[in-house]
Design a protein around this motif. Structure first.
Motif, PDB file in Angstrom:
ATOM      1  N   ALA A 134       0.837  -1.205   0.000  1.00  0.00           N
ATOM      2  CA  ALA A 134       0.000   0.000   0.000  1.00  0.00           C
ATOM      3  C   ALA A 134       0.872   1.254   0.000  1.00  0.00           C
ATOM      4  N   ALA A 135       1.971   1.246   0.787  1.00  0.00           N
ATOM      5  CA  ALA A 135       2.872   2.397   0.820  1.00  0.00           C
ATOM      6  C   ALA A 135       3.551   2.589  -0.533  1.00  0.00           C
ATOM      7  N   LEU A 136       3.956   1.491  -1.160  1.00  0.00           N
ATOM      8  CA  LEU A 136       4.567   1.575  -2.479  1.00  0.00           C
ATOM      9  C   LEU A 136       3.559   2.076  -3.513  1.00  0.00           C
ATOM     10  N   GLN A 137       2.313   1.631  -3.386  1.00  0.00           N
ATOM     11  CA  GLN A 137       1.263   2.091  -4.294  1.00  0.00           C
ATOM     12  C   GLN A 137       1.068   3.596  -4.160  1.00  0.00           C
ATOM     13  N   GLN A 138       1.114   4.085  -2.928  1.00  0.00           N
ATOM     14  CA  GLN A 138       0.946   5.517  -2.675  1.00  0.00           C
ATOM     15  C   GLN A 138       2.003   6.335  -3.405  1.00  0.00           C
ATOM     16  N   MET A 139       3.213   5.787  -3.513  1.00  0.00           N
ATOM     17  CA  MET A 139       4.312   6.482  -4.185  1.00  0.00           C
ATOM     18  C   MET A 139       4.468   6.026  -5.640  1.00  0.00           C
ATOM     19  N   GLN A 140       3.490   5.278  -6.143  1.00  0.00           N
ATOM     20  CA  GLN A 140       3.486   4.806  -7.527  1.00  0.00           C
ATOM     21  C   GLN A 140       4.738   3.990  -7.857  1.00  0.00           C
ATOM     22  N   THR A 141       5.122   3.131  -6.906  1.00  0.00           N
ATOM     23  CA  THR A 141       6.315   2.299  -7.089  1.00  0.00           C
ATOM     24  C   THR A 141       6.048   0.825  -6.774  1.00  0.00           C
ATOM     25  N   LEU A 174      10.708  13.835   7.864  1.00  0.00           N
ATOM     26  CA  LEU A 174      11.964  14.574   7.875  1.00  0.00           C
ATOM     27  C   LEU A 174      12.710  14.298   6.575  1.00  0.00           C
ATOM     28  N   LEU A 175      12.954  15.338   5.808  1.00  0.00           N
ATOM     29  CA  LEU A 175      13.560  15.197   4.495  1.00  0.00           C
ATOM     30  C   LEU A 175      14.873  15.970   4.459  1.00  0.00           C
ATOM     31  N   ASP A 176      15.974  15.265   4.299  1.00  0.00           N
ATOM     32  CA  ASP A 176      17.292  15.892   4.250  1.00  0.00           C
ATOM     33  C   ASP A 176      17.791  15.852   2.807  1.00  0.00           C
ATOM     34  N   GLU A 177      17.759  17.000   2.126  1.00  0.00           N
ATOM     35  CA  GLU A 177      18.175  17.117   0.727  1.00  0.00           C
ATOM     36  C   GLU A 177      17.508  16.024  -0.120  1.00  0.00           C
ATOM     37  N   PRO A 178      16.169  15.973  -0.164  1.00  0.00           N
ATOM     38  CA  PRO A 178      15.489  14.832  -0.787  1.00  0.00           C
ATOM     39  C   PRO A 178      15.720  14.690  -2.285  1.00  0.00           C
ATOM     40  N   SER A 179      16.034  15.786  -3.000  1.00  0.00           N
ATOM     41  CA  SER A 179      16.187  15.667  -4.453  1.00  0.00           C
ATOM     42  C   SER A 179      17.643  15.605  -4.888  1.00  0.00           C
ATOM     43  N   SER A 180      18.546  15.352  -3.933  1.00  0.00           N
ATOM     44  CA  SER A 180      19.969  15.266  -4.264  1.00  0.00           C
ATOM     45  C   SER A 180      20.202  14.215  -5.356  1.00  0.00           C
ATOM     46  N   GLY A 181      20.877  14.608  -6.434  1.00  0.00           N
ATOM     47  CA  GLY A 181      21.213  13.672  -7.500  1.00  0.00           C
ATOM     48  C   GLY A 181      20.130  13.444  -8.527  1.00  0.00           C
ATOM     49  N   LEU A 182      18.979  14.093  -8.393  1.00  0.00           N
ATOM     50  CA  LEU A 182      17.875  13.894  -9.324  1.00  0.00           C
ATOM     51  C   LEU A 182      17.942  14.887 -10.480  1.00  0.00           C
ATOM     52  N   ASP A 183      17.480  14.458 -11.653  1.00  0.00           N
ATOM     53  CA  ASP A 183      17.377  15.402 -12.756  1.00  0.00           C
ATOM     54  C   ASP A 183      16.136  16.280 -12.562  1.00  0.00           C
ATOM     55  N   VAL A 184      15.938  17.238 -13.435  1.00  0.00           N
ATOM     56  CA  VAL A 184      14.877  18.225 -13.266  1.00  0.00           C
ATOM     57  C   VAL A 184      13.500  17.565 -13.244  1.00  0.00           C
ATOM     58  N   VAL A 185      13.266  16.609 -14.121  1.00  0.00           N
ATOM     59  CA  VAL A 185      11.959  15.957 -14.196  1.00  0.00           C
ATOM     60  C   VAL A 185      11.703  15.111 -12.953  1.00  0.00           C
ATOM     61  N   ALA A 186      12.692  14.322 -12.547  1.00  0.00           N
ATOM     62  CA  ALA A 186      12.527  13.476 -11.359  1.00  0.00           C
ATOM     63  C   ALA A 186      12.327  14.329 -10.112  1.00  0.00           C
ATOM     64  N   ARG A 187      13.048  15.448 -10.024  1.00  0.00           N
ATOM     65  CA  ARG A 187      12.889  16.328  -8.867  1.00  0.00           C
ATOM     66  C   ARG A 187      11.485  16.917  -8.820  1.00  0.00           C
ATOM     67  N   ARG A 189       8.754  15.703 -10.063  1.00  0.00           N
ATOM     68  CA  ARG A 189       7.797  14.636  -9.718  1.00  0.00           C
ATOM     69  C   ARG A 189       7.848  14.327  -8.223  1.00  0.00           C
ATOM     70  N   LEU A 190       9.060  14.269  -7.675  1.00  0.00           N
ATOM     71  CA  LEU A 190       9.216  13.974  -6.252  1.00  0.00           C
ATOM     72  C   LEU A 190       8.604  15.082  -5.401  1.00  0.00           C
ATOM     73  N   MET A 191       8.878  16.329  -5.750  1.00  0.00           N
ATOM     74  CA  MET A 191       8.377  17.437  -4.945  1.00  0.00           C
ATOM     75  C   MET A 191       6.852  17.550  -5.031  1.00  0.00           C
ATOM     76  N   THR A 192       6.276  17.161  -6.154  1.00  0.00           N
ATOM     77  CA  THR A 192       4.815  17.118  -6.260  1.00  0.00           C
ATOM     78  C   THR A 192       4.239  16.110  -5.276  1.00  0.00           C
ATOM     79  N   GLN A 193       4.883  14.950  -5.179  1.00  0.00           N
ATOM     80  CA  GLN A 193       4.413  13.935  -4.241  1.00  0.00           C
ATOM     81  C   GLN A 193       4.596  14.388  -2.795  1.00  0.00           C
ATOM     82  N   ILE A 194       5.680  15.080  -2.512  1.00  0.00           N
ATOM     83  CA  ILE A 194       5.907  15.584  -1.162  1.00  0.00           C
ATOM     84  C   ILE A 194       4.850  16.624  -0.796  1.00  0.00           C
ATOM     85  N   GLY A 195       4.501  17.482  -1.735  1.00  0.00           N
ATOM     86  CA  GLY A 195       3.430  18.442  -1.485  1.00  0.00           C
ATOM     87  C   GLY A 195       2.114  17.765  -1.185  1.00  0.00           C
TER      88      GLY A 195
END
Length: 271
Positions: A134-141, A174-187, A189-195
């Motif tokens: 269920a947690a993986l489904q929530q993050m579409q993974t 608690l998120l410590d530099e969550p988009s470190s190493g991500l390209d623009v598109v992946a970042r 997408r991640l920040m949308t999910q965090i919001g």
């Protein structure tokens, strides 16, 4: 302390020394539950140390009068495993630790959030198995459940870590530099999910030096400089050219693009 029950974190002149250097210097800070907060500062400003105080991985110097410098969720003393059952944590160090185990599956990564250890995917209680999916489904993974974590792309790995963090329905993330190493598109997408997580009611504490990671749901910003709080207040008040220039020890200019994304440029730099 009744006043602390509504607080995620209270620091009372907390000082941390490492290798003879003061990393946090008599820091006073309160983060109430429900107030999405960004901790912003340059490298070496004490951001990650602050997170380690919150997770109780580090302890500050004791006060001579016996006062406790740190209070988390209304308590001064915690069993670390119990506390981690209340908090969801996503850090680069956790990512690197998990990637160092080449046989570890995504499913085992997620279930391990509650077990406090690496889970044997073949021996997991059926209820925990369903919760992991269920947690993986929530993050579409969910389609990654049987993949080995070490083989994931950076974007996939961050979303799996978010699933792990949300597995036990934490009161704060608690998120410590969550988009470190991500390209623009992946970042993006991640920040949308965090919001989306923030809007669902989980308190966010975001530690970063990238303004691009400040999702609109984060309304409060703390600026750290050399282990001290430079500014602490609503984002519209704190995020100014003057304060950010002090934070990063160089003249900078804050930019807000048509999509509402924030970024910094060095003053005088061509756009």
């Amino acid at each position: 302390m009744n006043r602390s029950r509504a607080c995620l974190l209270e620091l009372d002149r907390a000082t941390v020394r490492r290798d003879g250097h003061v990393v946090l210097d008599a820091l006073d800070l309160t983060i109430p539950m429900g107030r999405h907060t960004a901790i912003l500062g340059a490298n070496g400003s004490g951001k990650s140390t602050l997170i380690q105080l919150l997770t109780r991985e580090l302890h500050p110097l004791a006060h001579e009068d016996g006062r406790a410098p740190v209070c988390v969720l209304g308590r001064h003393l915690w069993d670390v495993r119990d506390l981690r059952g209340r908090l969801g944590i996503v850090t680069q160090r956790l990512h690197e630790d998990l990637r160092s185990l080449p046989s570890l599956t995504v499913h085992a990564v997620v279930v391990g959030a509650t077990l406090g250890a690496i889970a044997d995917g073949n021996a997991v209680d059926p209820m925990l198995h369903r919760r992991a999916l269920a947690a993986l489904q929530q993050m579409q993974t969910v389609h990654l459940a049987e993949r080995r974590y070490a083989t994931l792309s950076a974007g996939e790995a961050r979303r799996v870590l978010l699933a792990r963090a949300l597995f036990h329905a934490p009161v704060a993330l608690l998120l410590d530099e969550p988009s470190s190493g991500l390209d623009v598109v992946a970042r993006a997408r991640l920040m949308t999910q965090i919001g989306r997580i923030a809007r669902a009611g989980t308190t966010l504490v975001l530690v970063t030096h990238h303004l691009e990671e400040l999702v609109p749901e984060i309304g409060h910003v703390v600026l750290l400089r050399a282990g001290r709080v430079l500014a602490d207040g609503p984002r519209d008040v704190v995020l100014t050219d003057a304060l950010l220039s002090q934070t990063f020890d160089t003249p900078v200019h804050i930019r807000n693009d048509a999509d509402g994304m924030l970024s910094l440029t060095i003053a005088g730099q061509a756009s």
